[in-house]
Design a protein around this motif. Structure first.
Motif, PDB file in Angstrom:
ATOM      1  N   PRO A  49      64.582 -16.565 -74.867  1.00  0.00           N
ATOM      2  CA  PRO A  49      63.533 -15.580 -75.017  1.00  0.00           C
ATOM      3  C   PRO A  49      63.195 -14.869 -73.725  1.00  0.00           C
ATOM      4  O   PRO A  49      62.706 -13.765 -73.740  1.00  0.00           O
ATOM      5  N   VAL A  50      63.448 -15.504 -72.582  1.00  0.00           N
ATOM      6  CA  VAL A  50      63.169 -14.890 -71.290  1.00  0.00           C
ATOM      7  C   VAL A  50      64.459 -14.870 -70.495  1.00  0.00           C
ATOM      8  O   VAL A  50      65.031 -15.907 -70.179  1.00  0.00           O
ATOM      9  N   VAL A  51      64.952 -13.668 -70.154  1.00  0.00           N
ATOM     10  CA  VAL A  51      66.182 -13.510 -69.381  1.00  0.00           C
ATOM     11  C   VAL A  51      65.792 -13.438 -67.925  1.00  0.00           C
ATOM     12  O   VAL A  51      65.396 -12.389 -67.425  1.00  0.00           O
ATOM     13  N   GLU A  63      60.150  -8.840 -73.985  1.00  0.00           N
ATOM     14  CA  GLU A  63      60.189 -10.191 -74.535  1.00  0.00           C
ATOM     15  C   GLU A  63      58.951 -10.978 -74.149  1.00  0.00           C
ATOM     16  O   GLU A  63      58.406 -11.752 -74.953  1.00  0.00           O
ATOM     17  N   LEU A  64      58.468 -10.804 -72.938  1.00  0.00           N
ATOM     18  CA  LEU A  64      57.255 -11.503 -72.517  1.00  0.00           C
ATOM     19  C   LEU A  64      56.043 -11.039 -73.317  1.00  0.00           C
ATOM     20  O   LEU A  64      55.160 -11.838 -73.639  1.00  0.00           O
ATOM     21  N   GLU A  65      55.985  -9.748 -73.631  1.00  0.00           N
ATOM     22  CA  GLU A  65      54.871  -9.246 -74.438  1.00  0.00           C
ATOM     23  C   GLU A  65      54.905  -9.825 -75.839  1.00  0.00           C
ATOM     24  O   GLU A  65      53.857 -10.143 -76.417  1.00  0.00           O
ATOM     25  N   GLN A  66      56.103  -9.969 -76.404  1.00  0.00           N
ATOM     26  CA  GLN A  66      56.206 -10.597 -77.722  1.00  0.00           C
ATOM     27  C   GLN A  66      55.720 -12.045 -77.677  1.00  0.00           C
ATOM     28  O   GLN A  66      54.968 -12.486 -78.557  1.00  0.00           O
ATOM     29  N   ASN A  98      64.847 -24.288 -74.976  1.00  0.00           N
ATOM     30  CA  ASN A  98      63.479 -24.716 -75.258  1.00  0.00           C
ATOM     31  C   ASN A  98      62.673 -24.898 -73.984  1.00  0.00           C
ATOM     32  O   ASN A  98      61.480 -24.561 -73.934  1.00  0.00           O
ATOM     33  N   ARG A  99      63.311 -25.420 -72.939  1.00  0.00           N
ATOM     34  CA  ARG A  99      62.601 -25.547 -71.666  1.00  0.00           C
ATOM     35  C   ARG A  99      62.244 -24.187 -71.089  1.00  0.00           C
ATOM     36  O   ARG A  99      61.185 -24.021 -70.471  1.00  0.00           O
ATOM     37  N   ALA A 100      63.114 -23.200 -71.300  1.00  0.00           N
ATOM     38  CA  ALA A 100      62.813 -21.857 -70.808  1.00  0.00           C
ATOM     39  C   ALA A 100      61.610 -21.258 -71.529  1.00  0.00           C
ATOM     40  O   ALA A 100      60.789 -20.554 -70.926  1.00  0.00           O
ATOM     41  N   VAL A 101      61.473 -21.543 -72.823  1.00  0.00           N
ATOM     42  CA  VAL A 101      60.316 -21.048 -73.574  1.00  0.00           C
ATOM     43  C   VAL A 101      59.023 -21.657 -73.043  1.00  0.00           C
ATOM     44  O   VAL A 101      58.023 -20.970 -72.828  1.00  0.00           O
ATOM     45  N   VAL A 102      59.044 -22.968 -72.799  1.00  0.00           N
ATOM     46  CA  VAL A 102      57.846 -23.630 -72.299  1.00  0.00           C
ATOM     47  C   VAL A 102      57.496 -23.132 -70.904  1.00  0.00           C
ATOM     48  O   VAL A 102      56.320 -22.907 -70.578  1.00  0.00           O
ATOM     49  N   ARG A 103      58.514 -22.927 -70.054  1.00  0.00           N
ATOM     50  CA  ARG A 103      58.250 -22.416 -68.702  1.00  0.00           C
ATOM     51  C   ARG A 103      57.685 -21.003 -68.740  1.00  0.00           C
ATOM     52  O   ARG A 103      56.856 -20.637 -67.911  1.00  0.00           O
ATOM     53  N   TRP A 338      54.080 -31.730 -74.383  1.00  0.00           N
ATOM     54  CA  TRP A 338      53.447 -30.441 -74.100  1.00  0.00           C
ATOM     55  C   TRP A 338      52.560 -30.520 -72.858  1.00  0.00           C
ATOM     56  O   TRP A 338      52.436 -29.542 -72.117  1.00  0.00           O
ATOM     57  N   LEU A 339      51.960 -31.668 -72.604  1.00  0.00           N
ATOM     58  CA  LEU A 339      51.181 -31.818 -71.376  1.00  0.00           C
ATOM     59  C   LEU A 339      52.081 -31.817 -70.147  1.00  0.00           C
ATOM     60  O   LEU A 339      51.651 -31.404 -69.065  1.00  0.00           O
ATOM     61  N   LYS A 340      53.317 -32.272 -70.321  1.00  0.00           N
ATOM     62  CA  LYS A 340      54.264 -32.204 -69.210  1.00  0.00           C
ATOM     63  C   LYS A 340      54.762 -30.781 -68.980  1.00  0.00           C
ATOM     64  O   LYS A 340      54.961 -30.360 -67.843  1.00  0.00           O
ATOM     65  N   GLY A 341      55.001 -30.053 -70.055  1.00  0.00           N
ATOM     66  CA  GLY A 341      55.540 -28.708 -69.919  1.00  0.00           C
ATOM     67  C   GLY A 341      54.522 -27.698 -69.436  1.00  0.00           C
ATOM     68  O   GLY A 341      54.829 -26.839 -68.592  1.00  0.00           O
ATOM     69  N   PHE A 342      53.287 -27.773 -69.950  1.00  0.00           N
ATOM     70  CA  PHE A 342      52.243 -26.825 -69.555  1.00  0.00           C
ATOM     71  C   PHE A 342      51.516 -27.404 -68.335  1.00  0.00           C
ATOM     72  O   PHE A 342      50.414 -27.950 -68.430  1.00  0.00           O
ATOM     73  N   MET A 343      52.128 -27.282 -67.169  1.00  0.00           N
ATOM     74  CA  MET A 343      51.610 -27.916 -65.961  1.00  0.00           C
ATOM     75  C   MET A 343      50.336 -27.257 -65.444  1.00  0.00           C
ATOM     76  O   MET A 343      49.604 -27.866 -64.657  1.00  0.00           O
TER      77      MET A 343
END
Length: 382
Positions: A49-51, A63-66, A98-103, A338-343
Motif C-alpha cells: 500500500p505504501v511504495v 495511497e497515503l490519503e486512501q 503487512n508490516r509495511a501497512v502497520v508502519r 498491534w501494541l508492538k506495531g503502533f509504537m
C-alpha cells in the motif's frame, strides 16, 4: 534456519552465493545501466500500500490519503461501539506487506492519540487502527459482534456422513413398514424412490425379497459409514495426542491417567452459584484484627518506603516486547501485536498509566473479566 538443517559454515556459504558482494554489484551496474529501469519494483510486485522507494510522489501521497481515510472511518466506527459489539480481530500473517501497512499507519495515529483523554479512548483509537489495517490488508472481519457466531466443533465431513446415515435409517424404516403391509402414499413414494433407476416394480411377485436385499444393502452402508467416522475420530485423537505431547507432556499424561468428568453429572444450581460468589466478592466484610497486627506494624516501621514508581515509554515498550503477539486478548479484543506495531502509543500509554497510578483508579475495562467455572474431579467435588 528454523529447522537447523545446516550448520553456520553452510549458511554463510549460502549467503555468499545468494547475495553478491559490492564489487560484483558495481561491475554489474557498469555493464548494464539500463537493466534496473526495465525490472519491476519489488514493492509493486508485492502490491504494497505504501511504495517507499518510488520516485512518483503523487502515487505515494494518493495511497497515503486512501489509508488515512480508511483509518479515520474505522476510528469513528469503534469510538462509540460497545466492547461486546467489536469484531474479532484476525491473526494476520507476519509478512513484509503487512508490516509495511502497520508502519504506514503508525505516524497517522499521533493526531488521534494526542487528543485522547483516558485509557479507554486510547484503546478505542488503537482498536480502530487495527480494524483499518485489517481492511487495507484484506483480512476478513465479521460484521457482527465477537460472540454472535461460533465455529462448530463438528467437522463438515462428519456432518455429511451423519446426514447420510440419518437418511438411510429413515429409508430403512419405511421399507420395513411397506414390507409389513403399510401402503400409505408417503411410504409407497419412498419405496419407489429407493428402487429408482432399476427395473424392479412394486407389483412383481418377488418384491419382498427385493425389499429385504435393499434393507440389507442400506444396513451395510450404514455400518461402513460408521466405521469411517470411528476411523477418522481415532486418527484425529492420535494426532491431537501427538501434538499435545510436543507442546505439553504433563497435560497429555493427565488426560491419559484419568477420564474426563466434565458434564458427567447435573450442573450446579445457578442461584446457589451466584449467591456463593456474591458472598465472596460483592458483600463487604468487617474483619476483627488481633494483636498480631500491632506486632507486624512495629516490625514494618523501620522499612524504607519504596521510591515513587515512574512509568516511562521504555517500560511500556519492554512490557509489550515480551508479550506474545496473538495471546488471547481481554474484553477489548486488542492483541499485543498491534501494541508492538503502533509504537507511537507507548508514550501516551505511559502517561495515562502514570495518571491512573497517581489517582489510584483504573477504568473498568482493565478491572473487569469473565469467570468460567471449571468442574474438578469427582472426589474433590464430593
Amino acid at each position: 534456519m528454523r529447522s537447523k538443517i545446516f550448520d553456520d559454515a553452510e549458511l554463510e556459504r549460502l549467503r555468499r552465493e545468494a547475495i553478491p558482494s559490492s564489487n560484483e554489484l558495481a561491475t554489474a551496474g557498469d555493464a548494464a545501466p539500463q537493466a534496473t529501469d526495465q525490472l519491476p519494483r519489488v514493492e509493486d510486485a508485492m502490491d504494497l500500500p505504501v511504495v517507499v522507494d518510488s520516485d512518483d510522489d503523487e502515487m505515494v501521497s494518493h495511497e497515503l490519503e486512501q489509508m488515512r481515510s480508511i483509518l479515520e472511518e474505522a476510528i469513528l466506527e469503534t469510538r462509540t461501539m460497545p466492547l461486546e459489539n467489536r469484531p474479532r480481530l484476525p491473526r494476520i500473517p507476519l509478512s513484509k506487506r503487512n508490516r509495511a501497512v502497520v508502519r504506514a499507519l503508525n505516524p497517522m495515529l499521533v493526531t488521534y492519540l494526542e487528543a485522547s483523554r483516558d485509557l479507554c479512548e486510547t484503546d478505542s483509537v488503537l482498536f480502530g487502527a487495527a480494524v483499518a489495517a485489517c481492511r487495507i490488508i484484506g483480512a476478513k472481519l465479521p460484521l457482527a459482534g465477537r460472540a454472535t457466531k461460533q465455529s462448530s466443533a463438528i467437522p463438515a465431513w462428519r456432518k455429511r456422513i451423519e446426514d447420510r446415515i440419518a437418511k438411510a435409517r429413515a429409508l430403512i424404516g419405511r421399507l420395513i413398514s411397506f414390507r409389513s403391509g403399510n401402503n400409505r402414499p408417503r411410504v409407497v413414494r419412498s419405496v419407489r424412490m429407493a428402487f429408482a433407476g432399476t427395473k424392479i416394480s412394486l407389483s412383481q411377485p418377488d418384491i419382498t425379497q427385493k425389499l429385504t436385499e435393499r434393507i440389507d444393502d442400506l444396513k451395510q452402508k450404514i455400518a461402513a459409514w460408521g466405521k469411517r467416522i470411528r476411523r477418522f475420530t481415532e486418527r484425529s485423537r492420535r494426532f491431537n495426542q501427538n501434538r499435545l505431547f510436543q507442546s505439553d507432556q504433563k497435560r497429555l499424561y493427565k488426560s491419559l491417567e484419568r477420564p474426563e468428568v466434565c458434564g458427567a453429572g447435573p450442573g450446579p444450581d445457578r442461584a446457589n452459584t451466584v449467591a456463593f460468589w456474591r458472598g465472596l466478592w460483592s458483600e463487604p466484610v468487617n474483619h476483627s484484627e488481633g494483636s498480631w497486627t500491632e506486632v507486624m506494624a512495629s516490625q514494618c516501621a523501620s522499612i524504607t518506603p519504596m521510591d515513587p514508581v515512574i512509568i516511562t515509554p521504555d517500560d511500556v515498550a519492554e512490557a509489550v516486547r515480551r508479550a506474545p503477539n496473538w495471546k488471547s486478548p481481554g474484553l477489548d479484543g486488542l492483541h499485543h501485536y498491534w501494541l508492538k506495531g503502533f509504537m507511537v502509543c507507548h508514550a501516551v500509554l505511559a502517561r495515562q498509566f502514570q495518571e491512573a497510578l497517581n489517582q489510584k483508579s483504573l477504568p473498568s475495562l482493565f478491572t473487569t473479566g469473565i469467570t468460567h467455572l471449571v468442574p474438578k474431579d469427582q472426589w474433590l467435588m464430593a
